[in-house]
Scaffold this motif. Sequence first.
Motif, PDB file in Angstrom:
ATOM      1  N   MET A   1      13.989  25.986  -9.832  1.00 12.66           N
ATOM      2  CA  MET A   1      13.053  27.095  -9.843  1.00 12.66           C
ATOM      3  C   MET A   1      11.668  26.565  -9.468  1.00 12.66           C
ATOM      4  O   MET A   1      11.272  25.507  -9.919  1.00 12.66           O
ATOM      5  N   ASN A   2      10.946  27.321  -8.644  1.00 13.05           N
ATOM      6  CA  ASN A   2       9.589  26.915  -8.284  1.00 13.05           C
ATOM      7  C   ASN A   2       8.567  27.728  -9.096  1.00 13.05           C
ATOM      8  O   ASN A   2       8.934  28.621  -9.858  1.00 13.05           O
ATOM      9  N   LEU A   3       7.290  27.423  -8.910  1.00 10.33           N
ATOM     10  CA  LEU A   3       6.248  28.091  -9.696  1.00 10.33           C
ATOM     11  C   LEU A   3       6.208  29.598  -9.479  1.00 10.33           C
ATOM     12  O   LEU A   3       6.053  30.367 -10.429  1.00 10.33           O
ATOM     13  N   LYS A   4       6.333  30.025  -8.223  1.00 10.03           N
ATOM     14  CA  LYS A   4       6.299  31.470  -7.935  1.00 10.03           C
ATOM     15  C   LYS A   4       7.454  32.195  -8.625  1.00 10.03           C
ATOM     16  O   LYS A   4       7.268  33.256  -9.215  1.00 10.03           O
ATOM     17  N   ASP A   5       8.642  31.633  -8.518  1.00  6.41           N
ATOM     18  CA  ASP A   5       9.809  32.253  -9.152  1.00  6.41           C
ATOM     19  C   ASP A   5       9.646  32.293 -10.670  1.00  6.41           C
ATOM     20  O   ASP A   5       9.971  33.286 -11.305  1.00  6.41           O
ATOM     21  N   HIS A   6       9.138  31.203 -11.214  1.00 10.66           N
ATOM     22  CA  HIS A   6       8.939  31.173 -12.663  1.00 10.66           C
ATOM     23  C   HIS A   6       7.876  32.188 -13.080  1.00 10.66           C
ATOM     24  O   HIS A   6       8.034  32.881 -14.085  1.00 10.66           O
TER      25      HIS A   6
ATOM     26  N   SER B   1      -3.291  33.619 -14.148  1.00  7.50           N
ATOM     27  CA  SER B   1      -3.456  33.668 -12.687  1.00  7.50           C
ATOM     28  C   SER B   1      -2.846  34.941 -12.115  1.00  7.50           C
ATOM     29  O   SER B   1      -3.412  35.549 -11.197  1.00  7.50           O
ATOM     30  N   ALA B   2      -1.732  35.390 -12.668  1.00  5.73           N
ATOM     31  CA  ALA B   2      -1.112  36.638 -12.213  1.00  5.73           C
ATOM     32  C   ALA B   2      -2.023  37.829 -12.509  1.00  5.73           C
ATOM     33  O   ALA B   2      -2.148  38.749 -11.695  1.00  5.73           O
ATOM     34  N   LYS B   3      -2.665  37.808 -13.669  1.00  5.98           N
ATOM     35  CA  LYS B   3      -3.575  38.896 -14.050  1.00  5.98           C
ATOM     36  C   LYS B   3      -4.716  39.047 -13.038  1.00  5.98           C
ATOM     37  O   LYS B   3      -5.220  40.135 -12.818  1.00  5.98           O
ATOM     38  N   PHE B   4      -5.111  37.943 -12.429  1.00  3.63           N
ATOM     39  CA  PHE B   4      -6.180  37.963 -11.432  1.00  3.63           C
ATOM     40  C   PHE B   4      -5.651  37.966 -10.000  1.00  3.63           C
ATOM     41  O   PHE B   4      -6.419  37.867  -9.048  1.00  3.63           O
ATOM     42  N   GLY B   5      -4.329  38.077  -9.845  1.00  2.00           N
ATOM     43  CA  GLY B   5      -3.736  38.130  -8.514  1.00  2.00           C
ATOM     44  C   GLY B   5      -3.830  36.821  -7.748  1.00  2.00           C
ATOM     45  O   GLY B   5      -3.903  36.816  -6.524  1.00  2.00           O
ATOM     46  N   ILE B   6      -3.823  35.713  -8.464  1.00  2.00           N
ATOM     47  CA  ILE B   6      -3.907  34.394  -7.824  1.00  2.00           C
ATOM     48  C   ILE B   6      -2.523  33.767  -7.806  1.00  2.00           C
ATOM     49  O   ILE B   6      -1.905  33.555  -8.851  1.00  2.00           O
ATOM     50  N   ASP B   7      -2.051  33.502  -6.611  1.00  2.00           N
ATOM     51  CA  ASP B   7      -0.740  32.891  -6.408  1.00  2.00           C
ATOM     52  C   ASP B   7      -0.736  31.472  -6.983  1.00  2.00           C
ATOM     53  O   ASP B   7      -1.705  30.727  -6.786  1.00  2.00           O
ATOM     54  N   PRO B   8       0.320  31.071  -7.681  1.00  2.00           N
ATOM     55  CA  PRO B   8       0.341  29.723  -8.262  1.00  2.00           C
ATOM     56  C   PRO B   8       0.265  28.611  -7.220  1.00  2.00           C
ATOM     57  O   PRO B   8      -0.281  27.544  -7.502  1.00  2.00           O
ATOM     58  N   GLU B   9       0.775  28.870  -6.034  1.00  2.00           N
ATOM     59  CA  GLU B   9       0.668  27.861  -4.974  1.00  2.00           C
ATOM     60  C   GLU B   9      -0.792  27.655  -4.583  1.00  2.00           C
ATOM     61  O   GLU B   9      -1.193  26.551  -4.205  1.00  2.00           O
ATOM     62  N   THR B  10      -1.592  28.697  -4.701  1.00  2.00           N
ATOM     63  CA  THR B  10      -3.022  28.599  -4.429  1.00  2.00           C
ATOM     64  C   THR B  10      -3.689  27.678  -5.446  1.00  2.00           C
ATOM     65  O   THR B  10      -4.616  26.936  -5.106  1.00  2.00           O
ATOM     66  N   LEU B  11      -3.220  27.724  -6.681  1.00  2.00           N
ATOM     67  CA  LEU B  11      -3.766  26.828  -7.704  1.00  2.00           C
ATOM     68  C   LEU B  11      -3.526  25.368  -7.330  1.00  2.00           C
ATOM     69  O   LEU B  11      -4.418  24.525  -7.455  1.00  2.00           O
ATOM     70  N   LEU B  12      -2.316  25.083  -6.871  1.00  2.00           N
ATOM     71  CA  LEU B  12      -1.988  23.711  -6.468  1.00  2.00           C
ATOM     72  C   LEU B  12      -2.846  23.272  -5.286  1.00  2.00           C
ATOM     73  O   LEU B  12      -3.405  22.170  -5.281  1.00  2.00           O
TER      74      LEU B  12
ATOM     75  N   GLU C   1      -5.805  20.183  -5.100  1.00  2.00           N
ATOM     76  CA  GLU C   1      -5.835  19.096  -4.113  1.00  2.00           C
ATOM     77  C   GLU C   1      -7.097  19.145  -3.267  1.00  2.00           C
ATOM     78  O   GLU C   1      -7.728  18.118  -3.023  1.00  2.00           O
ATOM     79  N   HIS C   2      -7.465  20.345  -2.822  1.00  2.00           N
ATOM     80  CA  HIS C   2      -8.649  20.497  -1.967  1.00  2.00           C
ATOM     81  C   HIS C   2      -9.902  20.008  -2.695  1.00  2.00           C
ATOM     82  O   HIS C   2     -10.712  19.265  -2.136  1.00  2.00           O
ATOM     83  N   LYS C   3     -10.076  20.434  -3.933  1.00  2.00           N
ATOM     84  CA  LYS C   3     -11.263  20.058  -4.694  1.00  2.00           C
ATOM     85  C   LYS C   3     -11.342  18.537  -4.872  1.00  2.00           C
ATOM     86  O   LYS C   3     -12.395  17.936  -4.661  1.00  2.00           O
ATOM     87  N   LEU C   4     -10.231  17.923  -5.245  1.00  2.00           N
ATOM     88  CA  LEU C   4     -10.240  16.481  -5.475  1.00  2.00           C
ATOM     89  C   LEU C   4     -10.423  15.697  -4.181  1.00  2.00           C
ATOM     90  O   LEU C   4     -11.142  14.695  -4.147  1.00  2.00           O
ATOM     91  N   GLN C   5      -9.783  16.159  -3.112  1.00  2.00           N
ATOM     92  CA  GLN C   5      -9.958  15.480  -1.828  1.00  2.00           C
ATOM     93  C   GLN C   5     -11.397  15.583  -1.344  1.00  2.00           C
ATOM     94  O   GLN C   5     -11.953  14.615  -0.824  1.00  2.00           O
ATOM     95  N   ALA C   6     -12.021  16.747  -1.508  1.00  2.00           N
ATOM     96  CA  ALA C   6     -13.409  16.921  -1.094  1.00  2.00           C
ATOM     97  C   ALA C   6     -14.344  16.080  -1.961  1.00  2.00           C
ATOM     98  O   ALA C   6     -15.277  15.448  -1.460  1.00  2.00           O
ATOM     99  N   ARG C   7     -14.091  16.063  -3.247  1.00  2.00           N
ATOM    100  CA  ARG C   7     -14.958  15.341  -4.183  1.00  2.00           C
ATOM    101  C   ARG C   7     -14.866  13.825  -3.998  1.00  2.00           C
ATOM    102  O   ARG C   7     -15.843  13.109  -4.144  1.00  2.00           O
ATOM    103  N   PHE C   8     -13.686  13.344  -3.662  1.00  2.00           N
ATOM    104  CA  PHE C   8     -13.469  11.899  -3.578  1.00  2.00           C
ATOM    105  C   PHE C   8     -13.106  11.448  -2.168  1.00  2.00           C
ATOM    106  O   PHE C   8     -12.436  10.437  -1.991  1.00  2.00           O
TER     107      PHE C   8
END
Length: 111
Positions: free
Chosen positions: A1-6, A81-92, A96-103
């Motif tokens: 099962m993946n995050l979206k399915d869960h 995240s569902a309450k705000f309409g944010i896809d869990p894949e977007t969280l992932l 990564e984007h934030k950490l890659q940009a920061r470092f």
Amino acid sequence: MNLKDHQKWLIDFYQQRHWYQYSPFIRLNFLTEETGELSRAIRAIEIGRDHPGEKQAGTSALRANLTEELADVLDQVLIISAKFGIDPETLLAQSEHKLQARFKDELKHRS
């Protein structure tokens, strides 16, 4: 099962139990509660619990409790995240984007 399915399964389960209607603000309180339980699970593994009313748990029981509490925290994050309409894949991706940009300079030197 993946995050979206869960997440979909979780929403359905919460709706059936009449738990989904709670606002993100209330969900944050549930997340805080679960985070406290996670903290207690980690403490039990890392430094133990010197409590006369508690039986000393074995390694497998401590690890099972840690896994359960991590899952509970994850579930609350997925519901919020569902309450705000944010896809869990977007969280992932955001993580990564934030950490890659920061470092980015640090990451360049390791390549």
